[in-house]
Write an enzyme that holds these catalytic residues in place. Structure first.
Site, short mmCIF file in Angstrom:
data_model
loop_
_atom_site.label_atom_id
_atom_site.label_comp_id
_atom_site.label_asym_id
_atom_site.label_seq_id
_atom_site.Cartn_x
_atom_site.Cartn_y
_atom_site.Cartn_z
CD GLU A 87 -7.73 -11.55 1.33
OE1 GLU A 87 -8.55 -12.35 1.82
OE2 GLU A 87 -6.70 -11.18 1.90
CE LYS B 88 -8.60 -15.02 6.50
NZ LYS B 88 -8.10 -14.21 5.40
CG ASP C 154 -18.92 -29.84 2.26
OD1 ASP C 154 -18.76 -28.70 2.73
OD2 ASP C 154 -19.76 -30.65 2.70
CG HIS D 123 -3.19 -7.40 2.10
ND1 HIS D 123 -3.23 -8.75 2.23
CD2 HIS D 123 -4.44 -6.95 2.26
CE1 HIS D 123 -4.46 -9.11 2.48
NE2 HIS D 123 -5.22 -8.04 2.49
C1 MEV Z 1 -4.39 -12.89 5.94
O1 MEV Z 1 -5.47 -13.25 5.09
C2 MEV Z 1 -3.66 -14.11 6.44
C3 MEV Z 1 -2.49 -13.84 7.38
O2 MEV Z 1 -2.95 -13.05 8.48
C4 MEV Z 1 -1.98 -15.17 7.86
C5 MEV Z 1 -0.93 -15.08 8.95
O3 MEV Z 1 -0.86 -14.09 9.69
O4 MEV Z 1 -0.18 -16.08 9.06
C6 MEV Z 1 -1.41 -13.05 6.69
#
Ligand code: MEV
Length: 403
Positions: free
Chosen positions: A69, A241, A257, A355
């Site tokens: 990504e 995430k 790992d 993005h």
């Molecule tokens: C996208 O890969 C990760 C985000 O959603 C993290 C976030 O919202 O803090 C942009």
């Protein structure tokens, strides 16, 4: 012959006769990969990107990131640039070791007090048996135990030195487990295996001048988003995430790992019973303060690290003399950089603008066009802020008609 005993070429032939399309692969590479894993039929490659200027504890690093990504690498660079303008990241690690667990089934003649008296000798025995670990600066450090009904839970702390230590720890645990089976009142050892419970904790901290993140208003918004992530699991998991975007990419690039870190991280995020953000951003004395603590059971030796040329390349990027402590601190700092970039984007223009612009490159790469046409289509997509595949096709067609 069993499938796993075949050569990789023979396995490939079986798949091909079933109509499966396999990518061509160099014979040497295939043979090398066959030594690394099981049932190998090919390879999966990821782009390797870099963070240009991650400053941790006063030292600048190039950081390798293996991820498909583009926005993940872009976000890490954006965060790292802001950190650099503010003196970089301060990071520290408590690398005391990783945990192992032995569970025993006991009868009424068993005495926990008597067993505990054996622990110093058991530690000595393990350290004599696994003397090479001592030579590398590690060793079995501590054993503790508690009993619940007829089950006794032993927790063994093993310092794996510069390795992640999973294999060595499992060998030590099996060695100790076999010894414990002879102890009075022990009916059987149920299992002896490492625990992925959070250990080797590493913290990264930054203090940012609000001017470097777009001003007071933006800085306060980042702190507010962080508070929402603390209170609300739906936001917390997305925040985390974003952190793992950076963390996993460096773990992958360095042959570590990532599954172990992911599972341990989930425990850390929910340690008080509610799933929460792993990072914290607050305003203090007109500064935006960001902190992140993660479990970093990682290594710079051991596992497949030495055998993999792609991973060796990553270590060369990092600067070959890197220790497991340095690498932990770099990984957590990268996670914090990704987190800041995401919070800045979502508290201002949203993430889609950046993005989609980056994703447009993937869309354009798929066009049946030459390099010049692809570049012209990409430029137009960016100016028009329309990044769909169908729009790319339309632009290409228009371009050719205009010629
Ligand atoms: C996208 O890969 C990760 C985000 O959603 C993290 C976030 O919202 O803090 C942009």
């Amino acid at each position: 012959m069993k499938f796993y005993r075949l050569t990789p070429e023979q396995r490939r032939q079986i798949l091909i006769t079933e109509g499966i399309k396999l990518e061509d692969i160099d014979q040497h590479i295939l043979e090398r990969l066959d030594k690394l894993s099981e049932n190998v039929v090919g390879q999966l490659r990821l782009p390797l990107g870099v963070v240009q200027n991650l400053c941790v504890n006063g030292k600048k690093y190039w950081v390798p990131m293996a991820v498909e990504e583009p926005s993940v690498v872009a976000a890490a660079n954006h965060g790292a640039n802001i950190f650099a303008k503010n003196g970089g990241v301060q990071s520290n690690s408590k690398r005391q070791g990783i945990y192992g667990q032995i569970v025993l089934k006991v009868d009424e003649y068993f005495s926990l007090v008597d067993l505990e008296k054996e622990f110093p000798e058991l530690i000595d025995d393990a350290n004599q048996k696994f003397a090479s670990l001592i030579r590398h600066g590690g060793g079995t450090r501590k054993i503790t135990a508690n009993q619940k009904d007829d089950l006794v839970y032993l927790k063994v702390l093993v310092d794996p030195a510069e390795a992640m230590g999973a294999n060595k720890t499992n060998s030590i645990l099996e060695f100790l487990g076999a010894k414990l089976e002879n102890f009075a009142g022990v009916e059987e050892k149920l299992f002896a295996i490492l625990s992925n419970y959070p250990s080797q904790l590493t913290t990264a901290r930054v203090e940012l001048d609000p001017k470097t993140v777009g001003g007071q208003k933006v800085a306060k918004r980042v702190a507010l988003l962080s508070k929402i992530g603390w209170d609300n699991p739906y936001r917390a998991v997305t925040n985390n995430k974003g952190i793992m975007n950076g963390v996993d990419a460096v773990l992958l690039a360095t042959g570590n790992d990532y599954r172990a870190i992911e599972s341990a991280t989930a425990v850390l995020a929910s340690q008080d019973g509610q799933y929460r953000s792993l990072s914290k951003w607050t305003m203090k004395d007109n500064k935006l303060i960001g902190t992140l603590t993660l479990p970093m059971a990682i290594g710079v030796v051991g596992g497949s690290i030495k055998a993999r040329h792609d991973v060796q390349q990553s270590f060369s990027i990092l600067g070959n003399k890197i220790t497991s402590k340095d690498l932990s601190e770099i990984i957590v700092s990268t996670g914090l950089a990704n987190n800041l970039a995401a919070l800045l984007a979502i508290s201002t223009v949203g993430i889609q603008a950046g993005h989609m612009k980056l994703q447009a490159r993937n869309v354009v790469a798929e066009l049946d066009a030459n390099d010049k046409e692809k570049q012209l289509v990409l430029d137009k997509m960016v100016t028009e802020k329309n990044y769909s595949e169908s729009h790319a096709q339309e632009l290409l067609q228009k371009l050719r008609e205009e010629k």
